[in-house]
Each structure stands twice: as C-alpha cells, then as structure tokens.
Design an enzyme around this catalytic site. Structure first.
Site, mmCIF file in Angstrom:
data_model
loop_
_atom_site.group_PDB
_atom_site.id
_atom_site.type_symbol
_atom_site.label_atom_id
_atom_site.label_comp_id
_atom_site.label_asym_id
_atom_site.label_seq_id
_atom_site.Cartn_x
_atom_site.Cartn_y
_atom_site.Cartn_z
ATOM 1 N N GLU A 169 0.846 -1.186 0.000
ATOM 2 C CA GLU A 169 0.000 0.000 0.000
ATOM 3 C C GLU A 169 0.891 1.249 0.000
ATOM 4 O O GLU A 169 1.886 1.313 0.732
ATOM 5 C CB GLU A 169 -0.856 -0.029 1.260
ATOM 6 C CG GLU A 169 -1.576 1.246 1.605
ATOM 7 C CD GLU A 169 -2.121 1.246 3.017
ATOM 8 O OE1 GLU A 169 -2.921 2.144 3.330
ATOM 9 O OE2 GLU A 169 -1.751 0.356 3.815
ATOM 10 N N ASP B 259 14.378 -3.437 13.725
ATOM 11 C CA ASP B 259 15.285 -2.545 12.980
ATOM 12 C C ASP B 259 14.760 -1.120 13.091
ATOM 13 O O ASP B 259 14.583 -0.416 12.099
ATOM 14 C CB ASP B 259 15.362 -2.993 11.514
ATOM 15 C CG ASP B 259 16.541 -2.384 10.766
ATOM 16 O OD1 ASP B 259 17.396 -1.737 11.403
ATOM 17 O OD2 ASP B 259 16.611 -2.549 9.527
#
Length: 295
Positions: free
Chosen positions: A94, A198
C-alpha cells in the site's frame, strides 16, 4: 527481462482490478533495494525491487509486516503481493503519503510501541529466520535470552566479520565479551516482546492523520530494550516519544549498559554490510563493556 508487466499482472490478479502502470517514479532512501511509486492514474502502490536471489528478503519482510499488523496496535502498510520472474523479485505495498512528526504523533508512537511490546511469546526468536538489511538473521526459538543473544546475534555477526577479514582486536574483544554477557543481565530473563527489530529513524513516519506507521521490520520476539536501544543509535527519536514510552512501560535498571550490547549487533552488521568505517565504533563499544566487567 523488464519486471513491470509481471508486477502489473500480479497486482491485477490480487486486487481483481485491471492495473496498467501510467506513472513510475524512483524514490530515494533505500540502501538494499530500489523503491518506486507506481500508479495507473487512480491507484497508487509502493514497490521494492531487487534481483531474483533476494526474493527471500521480501518474503520474510512481508511476514514481518503481517506479524506486526496482527497486533492491531501500530499502523503497517498493507502487503499487496510478493513476486518474482527470472531476473527480479519485488514486494508491493500500500502506498502511504508520509508526513513529519509533531509532538502528539511522537507521543502516540511511544504509547503504541509500549503496547506492542506487551505482546509476548513463550520463547525468544520467531517462526522463521529473516534478514537484518541483507544479512541473514537467525531466529531459532530459545528459552534462554542471554544464550539467544550470544549465539544468534553477536557470535553470528562476529563469525561473519572474521569471514570478511575483520580479525585482530575486534575478534579478541568479541570473544571476551561473549563469555562475560551474564555480567550485564544477572540472570535477567526479560519478557519475550514482539519487536520491530530494525527501529531507526528511517523506518517510521506518520500518515496524514498523524498516526505512526512502521515499515522495513526485522521482526522477532525478544527483549523490548533492543528496539529502544536502536532508536538511540543514529541520532535518537524525540523526547516526546521516550517520555510517552517510559510512562507506559518503564525500562529496567541496567538498560544504559545493555543498550550498548544490543546496538553492538547493529554496528557489527553495518561493518559486515558497509565496510571498515564501522570497525572503530564496534571495538570502542566492546572496550566500554569489558571495562565495566573489570570495574
């Protein structure tokens, strides 16, 4: 072989709507893959593109995005599809127009991350291995957090560093540190929290409604301090973020030394990915930790 016809056809198959690319724009910011914004004039998608042999990176990233999305706490871009042809691999997501933070949105990120970290597993690790950047990240389940961090994180990166020609003081300090990790935990076995894995400044933003949105995860279940430590590694997040997080889920004593252990993993990974400029930082971090053991 141009991948764009295959990407268009896969999008059309998944969404059950015809899709022909009318606009394609290369985006900046990625250091592992190329990123594009594509559109047919009405529908817009975000595409990450790499060579065919990197398909596993995109496949595990899609799984990680889905893992976080299932928590229903922090917004994650919806995965449209993962695919490949003979030469290329891609991940289609998206498209979200990203906005800069304001104080209230930073506070919301801290609150939502604290809530995400309260989602736990019975062991440390994850259902599959994945990647930190383009480096394999081993997530074999373990009941022991110190052993997990020792074997699946630091030792793994040190072995890669040795294979890449980084020996000497780095390896000597590293081997000493591996034998001394328990000093920093005192048998502490933290909750096994759902982690982004991360979480630096490049991997979060805010949507048009000032809602936090996370991307590019390296998901696993482990000590929540690893996520918070990484937020401090490359410049830090805003004070409003830390205040909100601490208010909802205060960090334990000893964090200020453990965060060096956790961020050492990422610096060693940067050494293995990007080269010798990260070696002095890694050696300094290990020297700091070893001095604490001797004090």
């Amino acid at each position: 072989m141009d991948p764009w016809n295959d990407i268009s056809q896969q999008i059309a198959t998944i969404t059950q709507r015809k899709f022909f690319i009318k606009e394609k724009r290369l985006l900046t910011g990625g250091c592992i893959s190329q990123s594009f914004r594509i559109s047919n004039g009405t529908q817009i998608y975000f595409v990450k593109l790499n060579s065919r042999e990197n398909l596993a990176i995109f496949d595990s990233e899609a799984d990680g995005l889905n893992e976080i999305q299932q928590s229903k706490i922090i917004r994650i871009p919806n995965t449209i599809c993962v695919g490949h042809n003979a030469q290329s691999a891609w991940l289609v997501l998206e498209y979200v127009a990203l906005h800069s933070e304001i104080q209230s949105s930073a506070q919301k990120l801290g609150t939502q991350l604290a809530a995400m970290h309260r989602i736990t597993a019975k062991q440390y690790g994850w259902k599959r291995d994945n990647f930190i950047g383009s480096t394999p990240q081993i997530n074999t389940w373990s009941h022991n957090w110190i052993r997990f961090w020792q074997e699946k994180r630091l030792s793994y990166q040190l072995k890669l560093a040795a294979q890449n020609g980084y020996g000497g003081k780095l390896q000597v300090f590293g081997e000493r540190l591996l034998t001394e990790l328990e000093h920093f935990f005192q048998n502490r076995q933290p909750p096994s929290s759902l982690l982004h894995g991360d979480l630096w400044q490049g991997n979060y933003a805010f949507d048009s409604n000032n809602n936090p949105i996370l991307f590019d995860p390296a998901v696993y279940f482990g000590d929540r301090e690893t996520d918070i430590a990484m937020t401090e590694l490359f410049g830090g997040f805003s004070p409003a973020f830390y205040s909100a997080y601490q208010n909802d889920y205060p960090l334990d004593s000893g964090y200020n030394m453990r965060k060096i252990i956790y961020n050492l993993y990422h610096i060693l990974n940067h050494l293995n990915l990007f080269g010798n400029s990260y070696r002095p930082q890694a050696e300094h971090m290990m020297a700091t930790l070893l001095a604490e053991v001797r004090s």
